[in-house]
Design a protein around this motif. Structure first.
Motif, PDB file in Angstrom:
ATOM      1  N   SER A   1       0.902  29.283  -6.759  1.00 25.21           N
ATOM      2  CA  SER A   1      -0.406  28.265  -6.615  1.00 25.21           C
ATOM      3  C   SER A   1      -1.398  28.356  -7.553  1.00 25.21           C
ATOM      4  O   SER A   1      -1.846  27.394  -8.011  1.00 25.21           O
ATOM      5  N   PRO A   2      -1.913  29.597  -7.632  1.00 28.21           N
ATOM      6  CA  PRO A   2      -3.098  29.833  -8.509  1.00 28.21           C
ATOM      7  C   PRO A   2      -3.078  29.026  -9.868  1.00 28.21           C
ATOM      8  O   PRO A   2      -4.027  28.377 -10.332  1.00 28.21           O
ATOM      9  N   VAL A   3      -1.881  29.017 -10.415  1.00 25.09           N
ATOM     10  CA  VAL A   3      -1.707  28.447 -11.810  1.00 25.09           C
ATOM     11  C   VAL A   3      -1.525  26.907 -11.651  1.00 25.09           C
ATOM     12  O   VAL A   3      -2.050  26.181 -12.113  1.00 25.09           O
ATOM     13  N   LEU A   4      -0.340  26.711 -10.738  1.00 28.64           N
ATOM     14  CA  LEU A   4      -0.271  25.173 -10.704  1.00 28.64           C
ATOM     15  C   LEU A   4      -1.012  24.416  -9.959  1.00 28.64           C
ATOM     16  O   LEU A   4      -1.293  23.066 -10.397  1.00 28.64           O
TER      17      LEU A   4
ATOM     18  N   LEU B   1      -3.122  22.473 -12.440  1.00 28.96           N
ATOM     19  CA  LEU B   1      -2.569  21.314 -12.896  1.00 28.96           C
ATOM     20  C   LEU B   1      -2.512  20.188 -12.010  1.00 28.96           C
ATOM     21  O   LEU B   1      -2.592  18.844 -12.497  1.00 28.96           O
ATOM     22  N   PHE B   2      -2.238  20.486 -10.692  1.00 28.38           N
ATOM     23  CA  PHE B   2      -1.851  19.599  -9.454  1.00 28.38           C
ATOM     24  C   PHE B   2      -3.019  19.837  -8.663  1.00 28.38           C
ATOM     25  O   PHE B   2      -2.796  20.479  -7.528  1.00 28.38           O
ATOM     26  N   PRO B   3      -4.371  19.374  -8.879  1.00 25.39           N
ATOM     27  CA  PRO B   3      -5.426  19.565  -7.962  1.00 25.39           C
ATOM     28  C   PRO B   3      -5.337  19.158  -6.497  1.00 25.39           C
ATOM     29  O   PRO B   3      -5.881  19.311  -5.395  1.00 25.39           O
ATOM     30  N   ASP B   4      -4.507  18.027  -6.404  1.00 25.67           N
ATOM     31  CA  ASP B   4      -4.434  17.269  -5.245  1.00 25.67           C
ATOM     32  C   ASP B   4      -3.174  18.025  -4.247  1.00 25.67           C
ATOM     33  O   ASP B   4      -3.349  17.624  -3.130  1.00 25.67           O
ATOM     34  N   ILE B   5      -2.436  18.827  -4.814  1.00 26.54           N
ATOM     35  CA  ILE B   5      -1.488  19.438  -4.015  1.00 26.54           C
ATOM     36  C   ILE B   5      -2.083  20.808  -3.130  1.00 26.54           C
ATOM     37  O   ILE B   5      -2.618  21.558  -3.714  1.00 26.54           O
ATOM     38  N   PRO B   6      -2.125  20.767  -1.833  1.00 27.84           N
ATOM     39  CA  PRO B   6      -2.332  21.976  -1.078  1.00 27.84           C
ATOM     40  C   PRO B   6      -2.241  23.130  -1.485  1.00 27.84           C
ATOM     41  O   PRO B   6      -0.816  23.108  -1.850  1.00 27.84           O
ATOM     42  N   TYR B   7      -2.813  23.949  -1.152  1.00 26.45           N
ATOM     43  CA  TYR B   7      -2.306  25.693  -1.773  1.00 26.45           C
ATOM     44  C   TYR B   7      -1.191  26.061  -0.957  1.00 26.45           C
ATOM     45  O   TYR B   7      -1.137  25.856   0.160  1.00 26.45           O
ATOM     46  N   GLY B   8      -0.075  26.408  -1.752  1.00 23.09           N
ATOM     47  CA  GLY B   8       1.055  27.236  -1.175  1.00 23.09           C
ATOM     48  C   GLY B   8       1.995  26.035  -0.814  1.00 23.09           C
ATOM     49  O   GLY B   8       3.031  26.310  -0.029  1.00 23.09           O
ATOM     50  N   HIS B   9       1.691  24.710  -1.021  1.00 25.68           N
ATOM     51  CA  HIS B   9       2.627  23.641  -0.788  1.00 25.68           C
ATOM     52  C   HIS B   9       4.186  23.730  -1.095  1.00 25.68           C
ATOM     53  O   HIS B   9       4.019  24.224  -2.516  1.00 25.68           O
ATOM     54  N   GLU B  10       5.066  23.513  -0.582  1.00 26.74           N
ATOM     55  CA  GLU B  10       6.667  23.746  -0.959  1.00 26.74           C
ATOM     56  C   GLU B  10       6.836  22.928  -2.299  1.00 26.74           C
ATOM     57  O   GLU B  10       7.615  23.608  -3.147  1.00 26.74           O
TER      58      GLU B  10
ATOM     59  N   ALA C   1       7.890  24.068 -10.072  1.00 26.64           N
ATOM     60  CA  ALA C   1       8.237  25.271 -10.804  1.00 26.64           C
ATOM     61  C   ALA C   1       9.587  25.533 -11.194  1.00 26.64           C
ATOM     62  O   ALA C   1       9.980  25.624 -12.181  1.00 26.64           O
ATOM     63  N   SER C   2      10.623  25.315 -10.315  1.00 27.16           N
ATOM     64  CA  SER C   2      11.929  25.542 -10.498  1.00 27.16           C
ATOM     65  C   SER C   2      12.322  24.267 -11.383  1.00 27.16           C
ATOM     66  O   SER C   2      13.213  24.506 -12.368  1.00 27.16           O
ATOM     67  N   ASN C   3      11.988  23.057 -11.188  1.00 25.46           N
ATOM     68  CA  ASN C   3      12.238  21.936 -12.187  1.00 25.46           C
ATOM     69  C   ASN C   3      11.888  22.351 -13.597  1.00 25.46           C
ATOM     70  O   ASN C   3      12.702  21.996 -14.408  1.00 25.46           O
ATOM     71  N   ILE C   4      10.807  22.876 -13.750  1.00 24.37           N
ATOM     72  CA  ILE C   4      10.096  23.040 -15.143  1.00 24.37           C
ATOM     73  C   ILE C   4      10.893  24.385 -15.751  1.00 24.37           C
ATOM     74  O   ILE C   4      11.308  24.078 -16.840  1.00 24.37           O
ATOM     75  N   VAL C   5      11.023  25.395 -15.034  1.00 21.28           N
ATOM     76  CA  VAL C   5      11.921  26.418 -15.495  1.00 21.28           C
ATOM     77  C   VAL C   5      13.173  26.076 -16.141  1.00 21.28           C
ATOM     78  O   VAL C   5      13.684  26.433 -17.033  1.00 21.28           O
TER      79      VAL C   5
END
Lengths: 173, 194
Positions: free
Chosen positions: B72-75, B78-87, B93-97
């Motif tokens: 969450s701290p990093v992502l 990049l995605f300020p609209d997504i709530p902290y810790g949202h699944e 992250a899995s998609n990008i990796v």
């Protein structure tokens, strides 16, 4: 080395997920089948968007209109001493992944994979993704109709990626 | 935008075919595209079902949430609209990796699941959200570090050095990714101000 890592990532991921699930005492088998079921509605909504996109892209590409347009851009490429043969590849990359791959295959068999143009085309294929396909698939799967500025962002990024590939390869090789 | 481009594809292609007297090509393509789409769907379907199943184990065991919290701290930058810790962060992250490793086919199901998760946060269900657009900007610009398809094709054509393209590819990928993120921000700002 790189290949081994890339071959290991998927099996390790599956292993980790299954072990963690068992450790947390979950019904991992039920979770699996329930999750897999989610694919059915996704596939159904993807099908129609992909069908539409495929129809448009196929008519456009197979008509040869793109090659006709290329004639007008060719002189610029000749002026910049960039191999003209890279042009169809560059234009096709954001529109159709399989066509771009087919062009890449052609370039490699006629110029060799280690020629300047072979490396350039490889780099274009490797460093960008098929914008139209990705947008259609991802937005289609959740039923988004208004895609706002996403296509513009995708295409502009593709353009920058392709130009960068050409420049980087020209400098390095 | 999509309306205009789709219309342009069909109209320009059809007219050009008719003008150059290749109406047979046009006929063939109109019918062929449904066939081709079906084949593509048949190819995607089992892989999608498989990975959605496996991801569901990760999701119900809480692994995905743990991963999302760590990232969450990093992502969220990049995605300020997504709530902290949202699944969805874990899925993104899995998609990008997986994409980075050049495993595009396996990455797609994570991406689709991420979209589904982002759709849950969406208030207007038919309109793309800012986070979705940023996520797809990353995906369309490509994040591949090891372009497996290209390398295997180079091997097939007996290249002396099939992996020579990895370095220029990484350079081009990084530049196009950064540009995509900047362009995305610029368009977002412009859209909200207007």
């Amino acid at each position: 080395m790189l290949n081994t890592i890339s071959n290991l990532i998927i099996p390790l991921m599956v292993l980790l997920i299954v072990i963690y699930g068992l450790y947390k005492n979950n019904n991992i088998y039920d979770s699996f089948t329930d999750g897999a079921k989610e694919s059915i509605p996704m596939i159904l909504s993807m099908f129609t968007s992909l069908l539409g996109m495929m129809l448009g892209i196929n008519i456009f590409l197979k008509s040869g209109f793109l090659n006709f347009l290329l004639n007008f851009i060719k002189p610029i490429f000749e002026l910049l001493k960039i191999p003209v043969e890279i042009l169809p590849m560059a234009l096709m990359r954001p529109i159709s992944g399989s066509s771009a791959l087919a062009i890449l295959n052609n370039i490699m068999s006629s110029f060799g994979p280690d020629s300047l143009i072979g490396i350039m085309a490889s780099c274009i294929q490797g460093s960008t993704d098929t914008t139209f396909y990705v947008l259609t698939l991802y937005f289609g799967s959740v039923g988004i109709k208004k895609i706002r500025y996403s296509l513009k962002v995708g295409l502009l990024a593709d353009f920058i990626g392709i130009v960068t590939s050409i420049i980087v390869v020209k400098i390095l090789f | 935008m999509m309306n205009k481009i789709w219309g342009f594809f069909i109209i320009s292609g059809s007219i050009y075919c008719i003008l150059t007297g290749r109406i047979d090509v046009l006929n063939k393509e109109i019918l062929e595209s449904s066939n081709e789409t079906f084949k593509l769907i048949v190819k995607i379907f089992p892989v999608l079902a498989l990975w959605l199943g496996i991801m569901n184990i990760a999701s119900s065991s809480g692994l995905l949430n743990r991963m999302s919290e760590k990232l969450s701290p990093v992502l969220t930058k990049l995605f300020p609209d997504i709530p902290y810790g949202h699944e969805s962060l874990g899925l993104i992250a899995s998609n990008i990796v997986v994409n980075m490793m050049g495993l595009g086919n396996a990455a797609t199901p994570f991406g689709l699941k991420a979209m589904k998760s982002l759709q849950k946060l969406n208030k207007k269900k038919e309109t793309a959200t800012r986070s979705m657009i940023t996520f797809l900007a990353i995906n369309t610009s490509g994040v591949t570090i090891i372009p497996t398809t290209v390398i295997s094709m180079r091997l097939m054509h007996k290249s002396i050095n099939p992996t020579i393209i990895v370095l220029p590819c990484i350079m081009a990928t990084i530049i196009s990714l950064i540009s995509a993120l900047i362009i995305d921000r610029v368009f977002y700002k412009r859209n909200t101000n207007a």
